[in-house]
Design a protein around this motif. Structure first.
Motif, PDB file in Angstrom:
ATOM      1  N   HIS A 216       0.846  -1.189   0.000  1.00 38.79           N
ATOM      2  CA  HIS A 216       0.000   0.000   0.000  1.00 38.79           C
ATOM      3  C   HIS A 216       0.880   1.237   0.000  1.00 38.79           C
ATOM      4  O   HIS A 216       1.748   1.388   0.863  1.00 38.79           O
ATOM      5  N   LEU A 217       0.649   2.107  -0.972  1.00 38.57           N
ATOM      6  CA  LEU A 217       1.383   3.371  -1.020  1.00 38.57           C
ATOM      7  C   LEU A 217       0.906   4.293   0.091  1.00 38.57           C
ATOM      8  O   LEU A 217      -0.278   4.309   0.428  1.00 38.57           O
ATOM      9  N   THR A 218       1.828   5.071   0.633  1.00 37.35           N
ATOM     10  CA  THR A 218       1.480   6.095   1.600  1.00 37.35           C
ATOM     11  C   THR A 218       1.607   7.455   0.938  1.00 37.35           C
ATOM     12  O   THR A 218       2.192   7.597  -0.134  1.00 37.35           O
ATOM     13  N   VAL A 219       1.087   8.452   1.588  1.00 36.90           N
ATOM     14  CA  VAL A 219       1.067   9.796   1.019  1.00 36.90           C
ATOM     15  C   VAL A 219       2.478  10.380   0.886  1.00 36.90           C
ATOM     16  O   VAL A 219       2.701  11.280   0.085  1.00 36.90           O
ATOM     17  N   GLN A 220       3.454   9.823   1.602  1.00 37.45           N
ATOM     18  CA  GLN A 220       4.828  10.303   1.476  1.00 37.45           C
ATOM     19  C   GLN A 220       5.390  10.051   0.081  1.00 37.45           C
ATOM     20  O   GLN A 220       6.321  10.715  -0.341  1.00 37.45           O
TER      21      GLN A 220
ATOM     22  N   LEU B  95      -9.534  16.942  -0.054  1.00 37.77           N
ATOM     23  CA  LEU B  95      -8.631  16.853   1.092  1.00 37.77           C
ATOM     24  C   LEU B  95      -9.328  16.391   2.369  1.00 37.77           C
ATOM     25  O   LEU B  95      -8.671  16.021   3.330  1.00 37.77           O
ATOM     26  N   TYR B  96     -10.662  16.419   2.389  1.00 33.59           N
ATOM     27  CA  TYR B  96     -11.407  15.860   3.511  1.00 33.59           C
ATOM     28  C   TYR B  96     -11.679  14.376   3.331  1.00 33.59           C
ATOM     29  O   TYR B  96     -12.373  13.761   4.122  1.00 33.59           O
ATOM     30  N   GLY B  97     -11.158  13.787   2.250  1.00 36.17           N
ATOM     31  CA  GLY B  97     -11.283  12.352   2.049  1.00 36.17           C
ATOM     32  C   GLY B  97     -12.399  11.943   1.111  1.00 36.17           C
ATOM     33  O   GLY B  97     -12.699  10.758   1.009  1.00 36.17           O
ATOM     34  N   ASN B  98     -13.019  12.890   0.419  1.00 30.07           N
ATOM     35  CA  ASN B  98     -14.109  12.575  -0.496  1.00 30.07           C
ATOM     36  C   ASN B  98     -13.573  12.212  -1.876  1.00 30.07           C
ATOM     37  O   ASN B  98     -12.481  12.623  -2.260  1.00 30.07           O
ATOM     38  N   HIS B  99     -14.370  11.477  -2.628  1.00 29.32           N
ATOM     39  CA  HIS B  99     -14.024  11.139  -4.000  1.00 29.32           C
ATOM     40  C   HIS B  99     -14.133  12.382  -4.877  1.00 29.32           C
ATOM     41  O   HIS B  99     -14.776  13.363  -4.516  1.00 29.32           O
ATOM     42  N   VAL B 100     -13.522  12.333  -6.054  1.00 28.73           N
ATOM     43  CA  VAL B 100     -13.581  13.448  -7.000  1.00 28.73           C
ATOM     44  C   VAL B 100     -14.813  13.282  -7.882  1.00 28.73           C
ATOM     45  O   VAL B 100     -14.973  12.250  -8.533  1.00 28.73           O
TER      46      VAL B 100
ATOM     47  N   GLU C 201      -3.880  13.496   5.352  1.00 32.49           N
ATOM     48  CA  GLU C 201      -3.974  12.281   6.153  1.00 32.49           C
ATOM     49  C   GLU C 201      -3.289  12.438   7.503  1.00 32.49           C
ATOM     50  O   GLU C 201      -3.697  11.845   8.483  1.00 32.49           O
ATOM     51  N   TYR C 202      -2.229  13.223   7.533  1.00 36.14           N
ATOM     52  CA  TYR C 202      -1.521  13.431   8.793  1.00 36.14           C
ATOM     53  C   TYR C 202      -2.442  14.021   9.854  1.00 36.14           C
ATOM     54  O   TYR C 202      -2.387  13.644  11.014  1.00 36.14           O
ATOM     55  N   LEU C 203      -3.297  14.949   9.458  1.00 39.22           N
ATOM     56  CA  LEU C 203      -4.200  15.574  10.415  1.00 39.22           C
ATOM     57  C   LEU C 203      -5.308  14.628  10.847  1.00 39.22           C
ATOM     58  O   LEU C 203      -5.691  14.601  12.006  1.00 39.22           O
TER      59      LEU C 203
ATOM     60  N   LYS D 170      -3.646  11.729  13.187  1.00 41.32           N
ATOM     61  CA  LYS D 170      -2.603  12.163  14.115  1.00 41.32           C
ATOM     62  C   LYS D 170      -2.547  11.310  15.394  1.00 41.32           C
ATOM     63  O   LYS D 170      -1.501  11.154  15.979  1.00 41.32           O
ATOM     64  N   ASP D 171      -3.678  10.738  15.795  1.00 38.27           N
ATOM     65  CA  ASP D 171      -3.682   9.886  16.981  1.00 38.27           C
ATOM     66  C   ASP D 171      -2.945   8.577  16.741  1.00 38.27           C
ATOM     67  O   ASP D 171      -2.326   8.016  17.644  1.00 38.27           O
ATOM     68  N   GLU D 172      -3.003   8.063  15.510  1.00 39.33           N
ATOM     69  CA  GLU D 172      -2.338   6.800  15.178  1.00 39.33           C
ATOM     70  C   GLU D 172      -0.842   6.982  15.016  1.00 39.33           C
ATOM     71  O   GLU D 172      -0.071   6.065  15.229  1.00 39.33           O
ATOM     72  N   LEU D 173      -0.424   8.165  14.572  1.00 43.38           N
ATOM     73  CA  LEU D 173       1.001   8.408  14.344  1.00 43.38           C
ATOM     74  C   LEU D 173       1.660   8.660  15.669  1.00 43.38           C
ATOM     75  O   LEU D 173       2.717   8.365  15.984  1.00 43.38           O
TER      76      LEU D 173
END
Length: 187
Positions: free
Chosen positions: A88-92, A116-121, A179-181, A184-187
């Motif tokens: 799985h690719l990450t945003v980095q 950027l809120y995670g919605n589809h285009v 995704e970082y925001l 943030k709890d998981e990171l």
């Protein structure tokens, strides 16, 4: 930190090939100008704790002085290997993908935050789209100023997008720069 074995290399390259196509050669043969040597080195892929890193060979040589349990990161983390053998690719990895992408989708300025809120285009959010996209192709999503925002999978081909209603989904969201925001709890 170890080199990828044959299976891991195949899985990583197949995933990257979906995004960047024949430009994968540019990624692998990219010269590195890091390190004390005057001769340019190369970039390589390394595995550490189920994460795949893209880094220069000179950095890898210098990292051998650090004990494996103490080594947290090295270079750019481009993805994770799952226990099921998937990658799985990450945003980095977005900067690498955007620089070499074969398919891109440009968003209108008013639609950037929705993505950027995670919605589809949606079709109404499209500013431009690369020609010859087929449904199922991996695409990089950028804004109109060519700043990479994320990546996803094309739900419709370029020709189908032209006759799609404004609320039709064009790109299925996979990852974005916010995704970082959200995590943030998981990171």
């Amino acid at each position: 930190m170890r080199p990828l074995d044959e299976t891991e290399t195949r899985i990583v390259f197949e995933k990257l090939f979906k995004f960047i196509g024949n430009n994968l050669k540019n990624l692998v043969e990219n010269p590195s100008h890091e390190g004390p040597d005057s001769t340019p080195g190369r970039y390589c892929f390394r595995l550490n704790k189920n994460k795949i890193y893209y880094c220069s060979e000179s950095l890898v040589k210098r990292a051998t002085n650090i004990a494996r349990p103490n080594l947290v990161s090295l270079g750019t983390c481009i993805g994770k290997c799952t226990h099921g053998g998937n990658f799985h690719l990450t945003v980095q990895a977005l900067n690498l993908l955007a620089a070499n992408a074969k398919h891109k989708v440009w968003l209108k300025p008013q639609s950037e935050m929705s993505f950027l809120y995670g919605n589809h285009v949606l079709e109404s959010a499209l500013g431009r789209i690369t020609e010859n996209i087929v449904a199922g192709d991996e695409v990089v999503v950028v804004n109109m100023a060519d700043v990479p925002l994320g990546f996803g999978v094309a739900a419709k081909s370029t020709q189908d997008c032209r006759k799609l209603d404004p609320n039709g989904i064009v790109v299925l969201h996979q990852g974005d720069i916010r995704e970082y925001l959200r995590m943030k709890d998981e990171l």
